[in-house]
Design a protein around this motif. Structure first.
Motif, mmCIF file in Angstrom:
data_model
loop_
_atom_site.group_PDB
_atom_site.id
_atom_site.type_symbol
_atom_site.label_atom_id
_atom_site.label_comp_id
_atom_site.label_asym_id
_atom_site.label_seq_id
_atom_site.Cartn_x
_atom_site.Cartn_y
_atom_site.Cartn_z
ATOM 1 N N SER A 1 0.886 -1.308 -0.029
ATOM 2 C CA SER A 1 -0.130 -0.015 -0.009
ATOM 3 C C SER A 1 0.904 1.130 -0.110
ATOM 4 N N TRP A 2 2.293 1.126 -0.139
ATOM 5 C CA TRP A 2 3.173 2.273 0.174
ATOM 6 C C TRP A 2 2.865 3.126 -1.135
ATOM 7 N N THR A 3 2.779 4.387 -0.973
ATOM 8 C CA THR A 3 2.551 5.113 -2.216
ATOM 9 C C THR A 3 3.849 6.154 -2.605
ATOM 10 N N VAL A 4 4.698 6.342 -1.783
ATOM 11 C CA VAL A 4 5.886 6.797 -1.937
ATOM 12 C C VAL A 4 7.011 5.543 -1.344
ATOM 13 N N LEU A 5 7.660 5.273 -2.322
ATOM 14 C CA LEU A 5 8.660 4.298 -2.088
ATOM 15 C C LEU A 5 10.047 4.541 -1.715
ATOM 16 N N PRO A 6 10.766 3.905 -0.803
ATOM 17 C CA PRO A 6 12.134 4.104 -0.637
ATOM 18 C C PRO A 6 12.855 3.421 -1.739
ATOM 19 N N ASP A 7 14.489 3.431 -1.632
ATOM 20 C CA ASP A 7 15.146 2.842 -2.609
ATOM 21 C C ASP A 7 15.245 1.532 -2.121
ATOM 22 N N HIS A 8 14.957 1.071 -0.920
ATOM 23 C CA HIS A 8 15.508 -0.012 -0.390
ATOM 24 C C HIS A 8 14.680 -0.341 0.999
ATOM 25 N N ALA A 9 14.576 -1.518 1.302
ATOM 26 C CA ALA A 9 14.068 -1.753 2.620
ATOM 27 C C ALA A 9 14.713 -2.947 3.334
ATOM 28 N N SER A 10 14.935 -3.034 4.691
ATOM 29 C CA SER A 10 15.359 -3.975 5.313
ATOM 30 C C SER A 10 14.260 -5.191 5.719
ATOM 31 N N VAL A 11 14.702 -6.371 5.597
ATOM 32 C CA VAL A 11 13.772 -7.522 5.947
ATOM 33 C C VAL A 11 14.521 -8.538 6.862
ATOM 34 N N ASN A 12 14.277 -8.840 8.030
ATOM 35 C CA ASN A 12 14.782 -9.453 8.756
ATOM 36 C C ASN A 12 14.415 -11.090 8.582
ATOM 37 N N TRP A 13 15.615 -11.721 8.352
ATOM 38 C CA TRP A 13 15.192 -13.112 7.974
ATOM 39 C C TRP A 13 15.027 -14.106 8.888
ATOM 40 N N HIS A 14 15.074 -13.839 10.168
ATOM 41 C CA HIS A 14 14.613 -14.811 11.193
ATOM 42 C C HIS A 14 13.244 -14.433 11.520
ATOM 43 N N GLU A 15 12.497 -13.509 11.045
ATOM 44 C CA GLU A 15 11.236 -13.081 11.394
ATOM 45 C C GLU A 15 10.305 -13.894 10.472
ATOM 46 N N GLU A 16 9.077 -14.367 10.955
ATOM 47 C CA GLU A 16 8.103 -15.031 10.448
ATOM 48 C C GLU A 16 7.520 -14.355 9.112
ATOM 49 N N GLY A 17 7.292 -14.804 7.998
ATOM 50 C CA GLY A 17 6.911 -14.163 6.828
ATOM 51 C C GLY A 17 8.047 -13.418 6.045
ATOM 52 N N ALA A 18 9.182 -13.495 6.421
ATOM 53 C CA ALA A 18 10.167 -12.673 5.694
ATOM 54 C C ALA A 18 10.304 -12.642 4.250
ATOM 55 N N GLU A 19 10.000 -13.835 3.626
ATOM 56 C CA GLU A 19 9.939 -14.098 2.300
ATOM 57 C C GLU A 19 8.838 -13.309 1.699
ATOM 58 N N ARG A 20 7.572 -13.542 2.476
ATOM 59 C CA ARG A 20 6.307 -12.739 1.795
ATOM 60 C C ARG A 20 6.520 -11.122 1.833
ATOM 61 N N VAL A 21 7.157 -10.524 2.872
ATOM 62 C CA VAL A 21 7.549 -9.333 2.766
ATOM 63 C C VAL A 21 8.587 -8.633 1.810
ATOM 64 N N ALA A 22 9.539 -9.791 1.594
ATOM 65 C CA ALA A 22 10.571 -9.316 0.725
ATOM 66 C C ALA A 22 9.844 -9.379 -0.937
ATOM 67 N N GLU A 23 8.965 -10.317 -0.993
ATOM 68 C CA GLU A 23 8.153 -10.239 -2.284
ATOM 69 C C GLU A 23 7.446 -9.197 -2.717
ATOM 70 N N ALA A 24 6.786 -8.575 -1.621
ATOM 71 C CA ALA A 24 5.933 -7.419 -1.897
ATOM 72 C C ALA A 24 6.882 -6.339 -2.051
#
Length: 241
Positions: free
Chosen positions: A96-119
């Motif tokens: 739902s973000w309307t203004v995008l950063p260039d990158h974002a961190s995703v903590n790989w030990h957190e549940e759903g990391a791949e789901r967030v990364a795919e988004a």
């Protein structure tokens, strides 16, 4: 590359001059870049000072910082689970973000990391894969089908003992081998921040410094702001060559 991590999940109770509002983040970012930071990582915060992934909060923070720094400086944000514990909700907020950063961190030990990364990848936002020491995240990242699609790995040393953090950093890098990604940023936190930064510099890796990771300078004296930390890191980089 030297990244400045401007605020993290800290609060004003921990650091009275922590940049929280968009204007404060913009000023801190400009000063950090002038001091020598080449990339930025920040935690957008709501009116109560809590980390938020809400589109309005992210948009205001990213827009303010982007206007304050030169065009070539890349800006990243967190997607930490503490900001939105349900992984489905985190991915929904990212989409739902309307203004995008260039990158974002995703903590790989957190549940759903791949789901967030795919988004994020669906938005064209670069993924910084946060691989924390002592969590087993290195193995999960190596096995992930997304491991070849991330912008970089943030190798995060959670050992805060200055006597052992450097060794923990080396062990984490070994965990990431033999599929160690070409782009890797190594950093520590609190008492381990400066020892790990020195390891990163010695090995020729990207690194970061800022009030998210540490509140003191290498000599143990309080840092006045992010810019002071960046200047100290630049001194170490210069001396190491």
């Amino acid at each position: 590359m030297l990244q400045a991590c401007l605020n993290g999940a800290r609060t004003r109770e921990e650091c009275r001059f922590l940049p929280v509002s968009p204007d404060e983040l913009a000023e801190a970012a400009a000063r950090a870049v002038t001091a020598g930071a080449e990339d930025l990582h920040l935690h957008p915060k709501d009116a109560d000072g809590r980390d938020s992934l809400e589109p309005r909060v992210v948009a205001e923070a990213v827009t303010a910082v982007r206007l304050a720094v030169p065009p070539g400086v890349r800006i990243g944000v967190t997607t930490g689970a503490w900001a939105a514990p349900d992984p489905g909700r985190r991915a929904e907020l990212v989409r739902s973000w309307t203004v995008l950063p260039d990158h974002a961190s995703v903590n790989w030990h957190e549940e759903g990391a791949e789901r967030v990364a795919e988004a994020l990848l669906g938005h064209g936002v670069g993924v910084e894969a946060g691989v924390f020491s002592g969590t087993g995240a290195a193995g999960r990242f190596r096995a992930s089908p997304l491991s070849g699609r991330v912008l970089r790995v943030l190798a995060e040393v959670t050992d805060t003992d200055p006597a052992t953090a450097g060794g923990t950093a080396v062990a984490l890098l070994e965990e990431l081998a033999p599929t160690r990604p070409p782009a890797l940023l190594l950093h520590g936190e609190e008492g381990g921040a400066w020892p790990v930064l020195r390891v990163a510099v010695r090995l020729g890796l990207d690194t970061r410094i800022g009030l998210e990771d540490v509140l003191v300078l290498p000599d143990g004296s309080p840092a006045a702001d992010n810019a002071a930390l960046v200047r100290a890191a630049r001194t170490i980089l210069t001396r190491t060559g």
